[in-house]
Design an enzyme around this catalytic site. Structure first.
Site, short mmCIF file in Angstrom:
data_model
loop_
_atom_site.label_atom_id
_atom_site.label_comp_id
_atom_site.label_asym_id
_atom_site.label_seq_id
_atom_site.Cartn_x
_atom_site.Cartn_y
_atom_site.Cartn_z
N CYS A 1 0.84 -1.20 0.00
CA CYS A 1 0.00 0.00 0.00
C CYS A 1 0.87 1.24 0.00
O CYS A 1 2.11 1.17 -0.01
CB CYS A 1 -0.93 0.01 1.21
SG CYS A 1 -0.05 0.15 2.79
N CYS B 1 3.58 1.65 2.67
CA CYS B 1 4.84 0.94 2.39
C CYS B 1 5.76 1.82 1.53
O CYS B 1 6.95 1.93 1.79
CB CYS B 1 4.56 -0.37 1.65
SG CYS B 1 3.52 -1.53 2.56
N ASP C 1 -4.95 29.84 -28.34
CA ASP C 1 -4.25 30.56 -29.39
C ASP C 1 -5.07 30.35 -30.66
O ASP C 1 -5.76 29.34 -30.80
CB ASP C 1 -2.84 30.00 -29.54
CG ASP C 1 -2.11 30.61 -30.72
OD1 ASP C 1 -2.11 31.84 -30.83
OD2 ASP C 1 -1.55 29.85 -31.52
N ASP D 1 0.31 26.19 -29.44
CA ASP D 1 1.26 25.32 -30.13
C ASP D 1 2.54 26.02 -30.56
O ASP D 1 3.51 25.37 -30.89
CB ASP D 1 0.60 24.72 -31.38
CG ASP D 1 0.29 25.77 -32.44
OD1 ASP D 1 0.03 26.93 -32.03
OD2 ASP D 1 0.29 25.45 -33.63
N ASP E 1 3.80 30.84 -27.59
CA ASP E 1 2.82 30.43 -26.58
C ASP E 1 3.49 29.83 -25.34
O ASP E 1 2.83 29.66 -24.31
CB ASP E 1 1.85 29.39 -27.15
CG ASP E 1 1.00 29.96 -28.27
OD1 ASP E 1 0.60 31.14 -28.15
OD2 ASP E 1 0.74 29.26 -29.26
#
Length: 705
Positions: A17, A20, A414, A599, A603
């Site tokens: 878990c 641990c 954009d 992109d 930007d």
């Protein structure tokens, strides 16, 4: 990179878990190691090696001393597995449990009427549990984060020792061997179910890993084609890929044409046409045709490797919900131990309960408590959510990104190359000089130095107009948000770009690109752009969901207003320089959580400053590095999927955490009041983790759109 600076990855067995994982993390961090990351689901432990503070051998020994097992390469699976422990424990527990149930009905198994026989039958499961849970309990205490096994170890041991005392005193009312054995067996059942369920949350990693191509056909300088392993490939190698093959690794098509299926990587359902100068992604499938590909990325730099890495490290950047659950889990065990002691003490001395009843109530408190459910709620859901995003061609950097993205209210776009196709067409060139060949050659040559969609389109459009004119040496520099500046051998300065670059005196009206020589206008290029097919659909979806779309563009006011009008976007900002975009994003982000979708290189600052930066995969590397989310197919049609999956993931986390908290808040008082038998407590506790993990697994198959 120096050896002592390498990132080391180890496979560690025995982590059940999040507590641990926290134990190992604390151990390595206390020793001074950096970039520590522990994932109990994938069994991976990573850290930056530093031999001056801790050698690799010391790290392995330290982890092993904590009670976990570092798995060495080619190491066979141990015989003494969890499954064998469970089977042996169950075989001995069943008679004890059956005898107990029959006695409640007035019967029993005669051979178990003898307390010493019960002791002998209980001893094997008790020893299995004593070693299995005891080792884990001691390790977690050493690591500073007590886990659930501390409670199970104390509860089962208390019941066993109390029963041994009853056996020695010939007191039948003190015999609870079946309780000790059943607790151990049921918790082992829970661990086994949990182990199987956790595997289902990591299937995305397995699916992606299986996509990797092991062999490649390399074209030698002599023209001979040889088959080599993927690991032997180097950047620049030439590969032959034929119809029906998978592309071995990321590359650039040199020659040939093919239809390529990239659906497993980008979520793009239709095959994509690839020809010379197109990029191909490793592990995509050639549906038809054959191509020669030059390798552009190897190892961890490939798209597939980055996908696998992002899914693996999804928990590294923990959501706020996870950090809260971790804090509670860390103090949970000491709190439960205190409640158990108070249950025994108050029950026996304050409320006059028999010692054995008070003890059973205290044991019930121990075994029904489950900190693991709280620790598992977030990482399992995040792992499944990130995996589902990856299968749909959406890469996210860290688990916190999923939680944050689900709460985004503003989506800032954009315009050029994001909402529009970015494939510009030259409408007209107005030459202001008689040397048209030189103008064409300058436009073609200079724009090759920019990744902006307008520049890429101009390069493509000018291919047919260039006649091989030699321009000599050009030193070219890109100006963010403006254009390009070049200087030739004769010292002539050329500029190509927007009106901001060439100056207001030279600028004219319209959607134009300007080319100047020493600030004298050589030509204006009138260009056209069009909306992407999915832009209108995306904006409609966002508005329907109550989200606020905004356009933030460096383009002219008139052109931006035209696009905004077509899409129905009320708020837009035009003629924004990179620094102005940055300022505007800060302003919008202060109003509400904001995602910036872009992109271009201009930007990148805005993507980094927004609450969440979303980049398209065909964007510049600067934009991709600045973003927390990347849409692999380079289109906007995946953005709604990203919103839906992120919201579903956060909803799953909240459901699981509600269950984990509610379960403990309700169950512990019931057990303390003596209304719950410890064996039933063990059963409920064993399945509480499975409920949480099952809820996460459900996210994999749930229909979301």
């Amino acid at each position: 990179m120096k050896k002592n600076e390498e990132i080391i990855a180890l496979e560690v067995d025995g982590m059940d878990c999040n507590n641990c994982a926290m134990s190992i993390s604390r151990f390595l961090e206390r020793k001074g190691l950096e970039d520590v990351f522990v994932n109990f689901q994938t069994k991976e432990v990573r850290f930056r090696q530093n031999d001056e503070k801790l050698t690799l051998e010391q790290v392995k020994n330290g982890i092993n001393k904590l009670g976990y097992q570092v798995v060495e390469p080619e190491q066979p699976e141990p015989w003494w597995t969890l499954e064998r422990k469970l089977w042996i424990s169950a075989i001995f527990t069943l008679p004890l449990l059956l005898h107990h149930l029959l006695m409640m009905a007035g019967g029993g198994l005669p051979f178990l009427d003898n307390n010493w026989v019960q002791f002998a039958v209980c001893l094997p499961p008790f020893l299995i549990g004593f070693i299995h849970f005891g080792r884990s309990a001691i390790s977690s205490i050493r690591g500073g984060v007590p886990n659930m096994d501390v409670l199970i170890f104390i509860g089962s041991t208390a019941a066993f020792i109390y029963s041994v005392i009853g056996t020695l005193m010939h007191e039948h009312d003190y015999i609870f061997y079946e309780t000790s054995a059943t607790i151990i067996t049921l918790v082992l059942v829970g661990n086994w179910l949990e182990k199987r369920a956790v595997k289902q949350t990591t299937t995305a990693i397995g699916e992606l890993t299986r996509l990797q191509v092991e062999k490649a056909r390399k074209v030698m300088p002599s023209g001979t084609i040889i088959t080599i392993n993927r690991e032997e490939l180097q950047v620049g190698d030439i590969l032959q890929v034929n119809e029906g093959d998978k592309v071995p690794i990321d590359g650039l098509v040199l020659e040939g044409e093919a239809e390529v299926d990239e659906s497993m990587l980008t979520g793009e359902s239709e095959p994509v046409r690839k020809s010379a100068n197109d990029e191909v992604i490793g592990s995509s499938l050639l549906v038809s045709g054959n191509i020669r590909v030059q390798v552009t990325a190897i190892g961890r730099d490939t798209v597939l490797s980055r996908m696998i890495e992002l899914v693996k490290t999804a928990q590294q950047d923990k959501p706020a919900l996870q950090r809260l659950a971790d804090k509670i889990s860390a103090i949970f065990v000491p709190v439960v131990l205190t409640i158990a002691l108070l249950t025994f003490a108050l029950g026996h001395w304050a409320f006059g309960l028999e010692a054995q009843q008070a003890l059973m109530n205290a044991i019930a408190v121990l075994v029904i408590s489950c900190p693991c459910a709280m620790g598992l709620a977030t990482p399992t859901a995040v792992m499944v959510g990130v995996g589902r995003l990856a299968r749909n061609g959406i890469l996210v950097k860290g688990g916190q990104t999923v939680e944050t993205f689900a709460g985004v209210e503003n989506f800032v776009f954009d315009k050029t190359g994001t909402l529009t196709t970015g494939r510009f067409r030259i409408k007209n060139i107005d030459y202001r000089t008689s040397d048209r060949k030189r103008v064409n050659a300058l436009i073609h040559r200079m724009e090759q130095y920019s990744s902006h969609p307008i520049a890429q389109s101009l390069v493509r459009e000018m291919e047919s107009r260039v006649n091989g004119l030699d321009l000599g040496t050009l030193k070219v520099e890109e100006i963010k948000g403006g254009g390009l500046v070049a200087v030739d051998d004769a010292g002539v300065q050329y500029k190509i770009g927007s009106d901001r670059l060439v100056g207001t005196e030279t600028a004219l009206a319209g959607q134009l690109v300007y080319l100047t020589a020493n600030d004298e206008l050589l030509a204006t290029v009138e260009i056209e752009d069009e909306l992407k097919d999915d832009s209108d659909e995306l904006i409609h979806y966002l508005k329907k969901e109550g989200l606020h779309p905004i356009i933030l563009s460096g383009d002219k006011q008139a052109k931006t207003a035209e696009v905004a009008g077509k899409l129905g976007v009320e708020e837009f900002y035009a003629e924004q320089r990179p620094e102005e975009k940055l300022s505007k994003i800060e302003e919008i982000s202060q109003r509400a959580p904001t995602a910036m979708v872009g992109d271009g290189i201009n930007d990148a600052p805005a993507l980094a400053r927004a609450t969440i930066g979303v980049s398209l995969s065909n964007a510049s590397q600067a934009a991709i590095q600045s973003a927390q989310m990347v849409l692999l197919n380079g289109q906007l049609d995946h953005l709604p999927k990203a919103v839906i999956i992120s919201k579903a993931t956060v909803r799953t986390i909240r459901q699981s955490l509600f269950w984990a908290f509610a379960y403990n808040i309700v169950a512990i008082p019931i057990a303390a009041m003596g209304l719950l038998n410890p064996m039933w407590g063990a059963l409920f506790m064993a399945f509480s983790d499975v409920v949480v993990i099952g809820n996460a697994v459900r996210l994999r198959r749930r229909k979301l759109w």
